[in-house]
Motif scaffolding. Sequence first.
Motif, PDB file in Angstrom:
ATOM      1  N   MET A  67       0.832  -1.195   0.000  1.00  0.00           N
ATOM      2  CA  MET A  67       0.000   0.000   0.000  1.00  0.00           C
ATOM      3  C   MET A  67       0.872   1.252   0.000  1.00  0.00           C
ATOM      4  O   MET A  67       1.783   1.374   0.816  1.00  0.00           O
ATOM      5  CB  MET A  67      -0.928  -0.001   1.231  1.00  0.00           C
ATOM      6  CG  MET A  67      -1.802   1.234   1.334  1.00  0.00           C
ATOM      7  SD  MET A  67      -2.877   1.211   2.790  1.00  0.00           S
ATOM      8  CE  MET A  67      -3.937  -0.186   2.373  1.00  0.00           C
ATOM      9  N   GLN A  68       0.596   2.167  -0.921  1.00  0.00           N
ATOM     10  CA  GLN A  68       1.348   3.408  -1.027  1.00  0.00           C
ATOM     11  C   GLN A  68       0.609   4.520  -0.275  1.00  0.00           C
ATOM     12  O   GLN A  68      -0.515   4.877  -0.616  1.00  0.00           O
ATOM     13  CB  GLN A  68       1.515   3.789  -2.501  1.00  0.00           C
ATOM     14  CG  GLN A  68       2.303   2.787  -3.326  1.00  0.00           C
ATOM     15  CD  GLN A  68       3.758   2.709  -2.896  1.00  0.00           C
ATOM     16  OE1 GLN A  68       4.359   3.703  -2.512  1.00  0.00           O
ATOM     17  NE2 GLN A  68       4.324   1.519  -2.963  1.00  0.00           N
ATOM     18  N   ALA A 123      -3.080   0.935   8.547  1.00  0.00           N
ATOM     19  CA  ALA A 123      -1.950   0.766   7.640  1.00  0.00           C
ATOM     20  C   ALA A 123      -0.899   1.861   7.793  1.00  0.00           C
ATOM     21  O   ALA A 123       0.288   1.633   7.542  1.00  0.00           O
ATOM     22  CB  ALA A 123      -2.444   0.734   6.189  1.00  0.00           C
ATOM     23  N   SER A 170       1.931   0.800  10.114  1.00  0.00           N
ATOM     24  CA  SER A 170       2.763  -0.377   9.837  1.00  0.00           C
ATOM     25  C   SER A 170       3.253  -0.459   8.394  1.00  0.00           C
ATOM     26  O   SER A 170       3.883  -1.450   8.021  1.00  0.00           O
ATOM     27  CB  SER A 170       1.973  -1.652  10.167  1.00  0.00           C
ATOM     28  OG  SER A 170       0.771  -1.720   9.420  1.00  0.00           O
ATOM     29  N   SER A 171       2.978   0.547   7.580  1.00  0.00           N
ATOM     30  CA  SER A 171       3.373   0.507   6.171  1.00  0.00           C
ATOM     31  C   SER A 171       4.565   1.415   5.901  1.00  0.00           C
ATOM     32  O   SER A 171       4.896   2.298   6.704  1.00  0.00           O
ATOM     33  CB  SER A 171       2.202   0.945   5.278  1.00  0.00           C
ATOM     34  OG  SER A 171       1.089   0.102   5.434  1.00  0.00           O
ATOM     35  N   VAL A 189       3.896  -5.518  12.722  1.00  0.00           N
ATOM     36  CA  VAL A 189       2.798  -5.681  11.765  1.00  0.00           C
ATOM     37  C   VAL A 189       1.581  -6.235  12.511  1.00  0.00           C
ATOM     38  O   VAL A 189       1.707  -7.211  13.271  1.00  0.00           O
ATOM     39  CB  VAL A 189       3.211  -6.638  10.630  1.00  0.00           C
ATOM     40  CG1 VAL A 189       2.037  -6.914   9.705  1.00  0.00           C
ATOM     41  CG2 VAL A 189       4.380  -6.056   9.846  1.00  0.00           C
ATOM     42  N   SER A 239       1.013  -5.183   5.057  1.00  0.00           N
ATOM     43  CA  SER A 239       0.188  -4.293   5.883  1.00  0.00           C
ATOM     44  C   SER A 239      -0.328  -5.025   7.112  1.00  0.00           C
ATOM     45  O   SER A 239      -0.574  -4.411   8.156  1.00  0.00           O
ATOM     46  CB  SER A 239      -0.992  -3.748   5.072  1.00  0.00           C
ATOM     47  OG  SER A 239      -0.536  -2.976   3.978  1.00  0.00           O
TER      48      SER A 239
END
Length: 229
Positions: free
Chosen positions: A1-2, A56, A59-60, A105, A143
């Motif tokens: 995920m951006q 997210a 943790s991203s 995560v 994620s």
Amino acid sequence: MQIEFNAKKRELQGTSASRRLRRANRVPGILYGGPDKPQPIDIDHNELYQHLRKEAFHSSVLTANVEGAKQMCLLRDVQWHAYRQIILHVDFQRIDAAHKIHQKVPLHFVNADIAPGVKTQGGMVQHVLTELDVSCLPKDLPSFIEVDLKDLDIGQSVHISQLAIPAGVEIAHHGEGDPVVATVIIRGKADAAEATEAAAAAEASAAATAASLEKKAAPAAPAEKTEKK
């Protein structure tokens, strides 16, 4: 995920400057790590607040857009007001695409409602862990990690070794053995354990109160008289 967020370079530092930023609905922060020196930044409070509401974001791998210069980073710390939903300060750590990172995560538990121990045996799922510390390259960071509970009977557990870990990701577990992630327990035992804990806490509180009252009620010891010679 951006996930990308916008930030500005922060020239003025100190308590007074930070207060002025907060009054302007900006959050002071820092972007540190890597070969570059730490860069003080500030971020729009509403934008950051909305990001922090998403799991997210915690943790991203994030992209910090600092006045057009984009850098990969991880969220490392958030300071909140003691009782208001106001962000006081935020820390981000720069990362390099070619080097492994360590990150916590979250675990997503699925199919608890169809697990035999819950659906037909009257048990309940107990979550022992809710997140895992992993090591991987930034591009491989998941994620979340899924925990499937569909086959659990009462008394059975899911261990770390049974999880489906994505390719390129290693569990950074520092303890011994194979820790339990989740287990199905008898609902009555869980209620009894909670009742026992509550009773013990109440008993301890009552004992402390009684001791305090007894101490207050005790007469003061008479002062010793000095014998005159």
